[in-house]
Design a protein around this motif. Structure first.
Motif, PDB file in Angstrom:
ATOM      1  N   VAL A  29       0.848  -1.205   0.000  1.00  0.00           N
ATOM      2  CA  VAL A  29       0.000   0.000   0.000  1.00  0.00           C
ATOM      3  C   VAL A  29       0.879   1.248   0.000  1.00  0.00           C
ATOM      4  O   VAL A  29       0.644   2.203  -0.751  1.00  0.00           O
ATOM      5  CB  VAL A  29      -0.932  -0.007   1.236  1.00  0.00           C
ATOM      6  N   MET A  30       1.946   1.220   0.813  1.00  0.00           N
ATOM      7  CA  MET A  30       2.836   2.386   0.864  1.00  0.00           C
ATOM      8  C   MET A  30       3.478   2.644  -0.487  1.00  0.00           C
ATOM      9  O   MET A  30       3.516   3.779  -0.975  1.00  0.00           O
ATOM     10  CB  MET A  30       3.928   2.162   1.917  1.00  0.00           C
ATOM     11  N   LEU A  31       4.003   1.565  -1.070  1.00  0.00           N
ATOM     12  CA  LEU A  31       4.693   1.723  -2.350  1.00  0.00           C
ATOM     13  C   LEU A  31       3.754   2.255  -3.439  1.00  0.00           C
ATOM     14  O   LEU A  31       4.064   3.234  -4.126  1.00  0.00           O
ATOM     15  CB  LEU A  31       5.272   0.381  -2.802  1.00  0.00           C
ATOM     16  N   THR A  32       2.592   1.632  -3.554  1.00  0.00           N
ATOM     17  CA  THR A  32       1.683   2.039  -4.627  1.00  0.00           C
ATOM     18  C   THR A  32       1.159   3.452  -4.372  1.00  0.00           C
ATOM     19  O   THR A  32       1.117   4.278  -5.283  1.00  0.00           O
ATOM     20  CB  THR A  32       0.498   1.063  -4.752  1.00  0.00           C
ATOM     21  N   THR A  33       0.831   3.733  -3.119  1.00  0.00           N
ATOM     22  CA  THR A  33       0.301   5.063  -2.834  1.00  0.00           C
ATOM     23  C   THR A  33       1.341   6.143  -3.123  1.00  0.00           C
ATOM     24  O   THR A  33       1.020   7.221  -3.615  1.00  0.00           O
ATOM     25  CB  THR A  33      -0.153   5.158  -1.363  1.00  0.00           C
ATOM     26  N   SER A  34       2.612   5.831  -2.835  1.00  0.00           N
ATOM     27  CA  SER A  34       3.645   6.853  -2.988  1.00  0.00           C
ATOM     28  C   SER A  34       3.883   7.228  -4.443  1.00  0.00           C
ATOM     29  O   SER A  34       4.436   8.294  -4.712  1.00  0.00           O
ATOM     30  CB  SER A  34       4.959   6.391  -2.340  1.00  0.00           C
ATOM     31  N   VAL A  35       3.507   6.362  -5.354  1.00  0.00           N
ATOM     32  CA  VAL A  35       3.735   6.695  -6.769  1.00  0.00           C
ATOM     33  C   VAL A  35       2.433   7.082  -7.489  1.00  0.00           C
ATOM     34  O   VAL A  35       2.383   7.156  -8.706  1.00  0.00           O
ATOM     35  CB  VAL A  35       4.439   5.542  -7.528  1.00  0.00           C
ATOM     36  N   LYS A  36       1.372   7.266  -6.717  1.00  0.00           N
ATOM     37  CA  LYS A  36       0.125   7.740  -7.305  1.00  0.00           C
ATOM     38  C   LYS A  36       0.032   9.261  -7.155  1.00  0.00           C
ATOM     39  O   LYS A  36       0.673   9.847  -6.267  1.00  0.00           O
ATOM     40  CB  LYS A  36      -1.078   7.104  -6.595  1.00  0.00           C
ATOM     41  N   SER A  37      -0.792   9.854  -7.996  1.00  0.00           N
ATOM     42  CA  SER A  37      -1.064  11.280  -7.809  1.00  0.00           C
ATOM     43  C   SER A  37      -2.228  11.419  -6.826  1.00  0.00           C
ATOM     44  O   SER A  37      -2.953  10.453  -6.566  1.00  0.00           O
ATOM     45  CB  SER A  37      -1.426  11.932  -9.148  1.00  0.00           C
ATOM     46  N   LEU A  46      -7.675   1.744  -2.235  1.00  0.00           N
ATOM     47  CA  LEU A  46      -6.401   1.648  -1.526  1.00  0.00           C
ATOM     48  C   LEU A  46      -5.480   0.590  -2.129  1.00  0.00           C
ATOM     49  O   LEU A  46      -4.267   0.751  -2.173  1.00  0.00           O
ATOM     50  CB  LEU A  46      -6.691   1.328  -0.051  1.00  0.00           C
ATOM     51  N   LEU A  47      -6.085  -0.512  -2.600  1.00  0.00           N
ATOM     52  CA  LEU A  47      -5.268  -1.635  -3.058  1.00  0.00           C
ATOM     53  C   LEU A  47      -5.027  -1.651  -4.560  1.00  0.00           C
ATOM     54  O   LEU A  47      -4.294  -2.490  -5.063  1.00  0.00           O
ATOM     55  CB  LEU A  47      -5.933  -2.958  -2.663  1.00  0.00           C
ATOM     56  N   SER A  48      -5.650  -0.739  -5.286  1.00  0.00           N
ATOM     57  CA  SER A  48      -5.513  -0.789  -6.744  1.00  0.00           C
ATOM     58  C   SER A  48      -4.102  -0.388  -7.162  1.00  0.00           C
ATOM     59  O   SER A  48      -3.427   0.390  -6.483  1.00  0.00           O
ATOM     60  CB  SER A  48      -6.524   0.158  -7.398  1.00  0.00           C
ATOM     61  N   LEU A  49      -3.660  -0.964  -8.299  1.00  0.00           N
ATOM     62  CA  LEU A  49      -2.339  -0.630  -8.817  1.00  0.00           C
ATOM     63  C   LEU A  49      -2.356   0.785  -9.383  1.00  0.00           C
ATOM     64  O   LEU A  49      -3.381   1.260  -9.856  1.00  0.00           O
ATOM     65  CB  LEU A  49      -1.961  -1.622  -9.918  1.00  0.00           C
ATOM     66  N   PRO A  50      -1.209   1.487  -9.310  1.00  0.00           N
ATOM     67  CA  PRO A  50      -1.188   2.849  -9.875  1.00  0.00           C
ATOM     68  C   PRO A  50      -1.356   2.810 -11.391  1.00  0.00           C
ATOM     69  O   PRO A  50      -0.769   1.964 -12.061  1.00  0.00           O
ATOM     70  CB  PRO A  50       0.196   3.359  -9.488  1.00  0.00           C
ATOM     71  N   LEU A  51      -2.186   3.719 -11.912  1.00  0.00           N
ATOM     72  CA  LEU A  51      -2.401   3.777 -13.362  1.00  0.00           C
ATOM     73  C   LEU A  51      -1.285   4.565 -14.025  1.00  0.00           C
ATOM     74  O   LEU A  51      -0.787   4.214 -15.072  1.00  0.00           O
ATOM     75  CB  LEU A  51      -3.752   4.453 -13.669  1.00  0.00           C
ATOM     76  N   ASP A  52      -0.883   5.608 -13.326  1.00  0.00           N
ATOM     77  CA  ASP A  52       0.050   6.549 -13.909  1.00  0.00           C
ATOM     78  C   ASP A  52       1.150   6.790 -12.872  1.00  0.00           C
ATOM     79  O   ASP A  52       0.945   7.509 -11.909  1.00  0.00           O
ATOM     80  CB  ASP A  52      -0.732   7.847 -14.212  1.00  0.00           C
ATOM     81  N   ILE A  53       2.294   6.123 -13.060  1.00  0.00           N
ATOM     82  CA  ILE A  53       3.334   6.195 -12.024  1.00  0.00           C
ATOM     83  C   ILE A  53       4.045   7.535 -12.058  1.00  0.00           C
ATOM     84  O   ILE A  53       4.534   7.973 -13.086  1.00  0.00           O
ATOM     85  CB  ILE A  53       4.347   5.049 -12.214  1.00  0.00           C
ATOM     86  N   THR A  54       4.091   8.203 -10.896  1.00  0.00           N
ATOM     87  CA  THR A  54       4.792   9.477 -10.816  1.00  0.00           C
ATOM     88  C   THR A  54       5.630   9.520  -9.544  1.00  0.00           C
ATOM     89  O   THR A  54       5.215   9.011  -8.495  1.00  0.00           O
ATOM     90  CB  THR A  54       3.780  10.648 -10.797  1.00  0.00           C
TER      91      THR A  54
END
Lengths: 285, 362
Positions: A29-37, A46-54
């Motif tokens: 969750v931390m990793l995916t959230t950190s690269v989401k806008s 909360l658990l979805s993969l990032p669509l657009d990594i930033t």
């Protein structure tokens, strides 16, 4: 028989897998959230993969997020922690090794009492030390400085490091020391030429242990530091508690990961020695 | 010239007296054995000679010099340990060189010494290996090599063979003896094994409870043990101890031995047959080989309980005067268990001990 054992094996692996997932979920969750806008965080799950990594959140957490009134990101805190952790780990490990060497191989009258007292230090809750330590640092002129934090961590870490090395060195046969003495070697020569080269496993254990303890320490960091000398744990706390109009979850997550990264790196690099070191005594018998 | 002299050495920890006044003196080139059961103080005495422990009182002389206040490294000694104590992180060459380095021997000379020692002990091919890559016998050799490299006045061996298996132990024992004969060095050797003591030593000090029970040549100790402890400790199978009373029959002084049947009166040899001792309770000490099988009607009739053939000899287990005894006989005539055998004791080499003080009667 074979079918039954296969069944149980599958069950065991299944359970292990579930437990592993359970433990890794927060990291995910931390990793995916950190690269989401922020938009994506608000819209998604909360658990979805990032669509657009930033990596914007990482960059902000590192260099421009606000921690209280000043907005320079975690970078200064991070370097404070580095400046604190390297000398503190090095000094406490070296002193622990020498202590352990003396208490196991050069016992003197009362050395067992000294060891028992040092051992007691392992069980002292650090909160008890705060006031006397603050006075001590004041007397030494090290209050609110990084060197003061190094001093505190060395003093508080010595009990553990001494215990580690002493218990490891007790397992080294005394005859080695006798042989070296007959060979003409003295206290330091035996230490550096014979004992220290045998200490790789316990050195690794101690370095990992001390690094993790000191890097992750919050109590001393928050009590004995000033604005210029705050370690990363305090920075992270300030960053997460600084309220602006919106809660930037991605920046918080990136900051937490930055704070945790060095200990993870140390574990990955030296982890196998850690396990080896912890079990070395048991195998050698 | 005295190579090693120990004078009135005592060692106590509080009220525990480990050594109670030890006196030993040996000449250069002699092989001294300190032997005794565990806890007798022999290892403590060794450590005191090495300087690793200080005596509570008394003096240690090495090569006519009092060394009580001399550090171990300056005593001109080398020691081989029970666990070999090889430095695990160094290879064989470095292990041997370590003592030379600390003594600042020039590099070229070090290489020369290592080459000589390695050749002597046939460990040249092992010089590059770590101790963990060596077998027990090889480690033993390296440990001896490390001691030899220093060419000391005195070698100390602390139970060096006790970690080896039986076959290797016999081999290394012979090698140590050969080494001693070749180098003519003075050796102090601690062991609890009486066979090692007998085979290796020029002089044996038998210890018990911190006291030297007897100090002498192997043959002296075997033939004329000072007391019951020494007699029972040295020799395998152990000496038989038969309680009896000294009596006089028709002008002959002797003892009565009873197996299965009537007691048989056996005359004591002249050196033991003193009129003043008649009536005294004694313990007759007879080595197993001091029995012979005799024809029916001669000697003492004994019921054989067990036999133990060892190949060259057969051990007969029986009883005399109500005490278990062992007789060593030639296998060809050995009786079977349960049979009656006629054992003729040869009292010519027998020893007598006082039943109370347990010391030998001269």
């Amino acid at each position: 028989m074979a079918d039954q054992s296969k069944f149980w094996r599958t069950v065991i692996y299944g359970v292990l897998f579930l437990v592993a997932v359970y433990y890794l979920l927060p990291l995910y969750v931390m990793l995916t959230t950190s690269v989401k806008s922020m938009d994506e965080i608000r819209a998604g799950n909360l658990l979805s993969l990032p669509l657009d990594i930033t990596f914007a959140a990482w960059s902000k957490a590192w260099s421009s997020a606000c921690t209280g009134v000043d907005c320079g990101g975690l970078a200064p805190y991070f370097w404070n922690s580095v400046m604190m952790v390297i000398p503190a780990v090095a000094i406490s490990t070296v002193l622990g090794a020498v202590n352990g060497y003396v208490l196991s191989k050069w016992q003197f009258r009362g050395s067992e009492v000294v060891f028992a007292m040092i051992l007691f230090g392992v069980f002292i809750p650090f909160q008890v030390l705060l006031l006397p330590m603050a006075q001590t640092l004041g007397v030494f002129g090290m209050a609110s400085s990084i060197s003061g934090l190094v001093f505190v961590h060395v003093v508080c870490g010595l009990a553990s490091t001494t215990l580690f090395f002493r218990n490891y060195y007790v397992g080294i046969p005394d005859e080695l020391i006798k042989a070296a003495r007959l060979d003409g070697a003295g206290f330091w020569r035996i230490f550096f030429r014979i004992i220290l080269p045998m200490s790789t496993p316990i050195l690794t254990v101690t370095v990992i242990w001390q690094f993790t303890q000191i890097w992750n320490d919050f109590l001393f960091g928050v009590v004995f530091s000033s604005i210029e000398s705050r370690p990363i744990t305090v920075g992270l706390n300030n960053l997460a508690n600084t309220s602006t109009s919106v809660k930037e979850y991605n920046v918080d997550m990136a900051a937490a990961l930055i704070a945790a990264l060095p200990t993870i790196v140390v574990y990955v690099l030296a982890g196998k020695y850690f396990v080896r070191g912890l079990t070395a005594g048991a195998v050698k018998g | 010239m005295g190579a090693l002299a120990i004078k009135n050495v005592t060692k106590s920890f509080g009220d525990t007296h480990i050594l109670k006044g030890i006196n030993i003196e040996i000449d250069a080139g002699q092989f001294l054995i300190l032997v005794g059961p565990s806890g007798c103080g022999k290892s403590t005495l060794m450590n005191i000679i090495a300087g690793l422990e200080a005596p509570t009182s008394g003096e240690v002389h090495i090569a006519d010099r009092v060394v009580n206040n001399v550090a171990p490294k300056d005593r001109d000694i080398a020691m081989v340990f029970q666990s070999y104590a090889l430095y695990p992180t160094m290879n064989v060459r470095q292990n041997i060189a370590f003592g030379l380095e600390t003594r600042k021997v020039p590099k070229a000379e070090q290489d020369e010494i290592i080459a000589r020692v390695a050749k002597m002990l046939q460990i040249e091919h092992l010089l590059g290996r770590k101790p963990s890559e060596l077998s027990g016998g090889q480690r033993q050799r390296v440990a001896m090599g490390r001691a030899l490299a220093r060419n000391p006045k005195l070698f100390l061996f602390d139970e060096p063979l006790s970690n080896l298996d039986a076959k290797l132990r016999v081999e290394m024992r012979a090698e140590i003896k050969q080494l001693h004969q070749r180098l003519k060095t003075t050796i102090v050797y601690v062991t609890h094994d009486q066979i090692e003591a007998m085979t290796l030593g020029d002089r044996i000090a038998v210890m018990k409870d911190g006291v030297i029970q007897q100090f002498g040549s192997p043959q002296e100790i075997y033939d004329a043990p000072a007391n019951l402890f020494v007699a029972g400790f040295i020799g395998s199978p152990a000496m038989n101890f038969i309680p009896c009373h000294i009596a006089e029959q028709q002008g002959v002084i002797g003892v009565a031995l009873q197996g299965e049947g009537e007691p048989v009166f056996c005359a004591l040899p002249p050196r033991l047959a003193q009129a003043g001792r008649v009536g005294q309770a004694v313990i007759l000490g007879l080595r197993p080989e001091q029995f012979d099988l005799a024809g029916a009607g001669n000697g003492v009739a004994c019921r054989i309980r067990i036999i133990e053939p060892t190949g060259p000899d057969t051990m007969l287990f029986s009883q005399l005067n109500g005490r278990d005894i062992i007789a060593r006989v030639h296998p060809r005539h050995a009786p079977q268990p349960g049979e009656l055998a006629w054992l003729a004791p040869d009292l010519g080499k027998a020893v007598l001990f006082d039943a109370v003080t347990e010391t030998r009667l001269s």
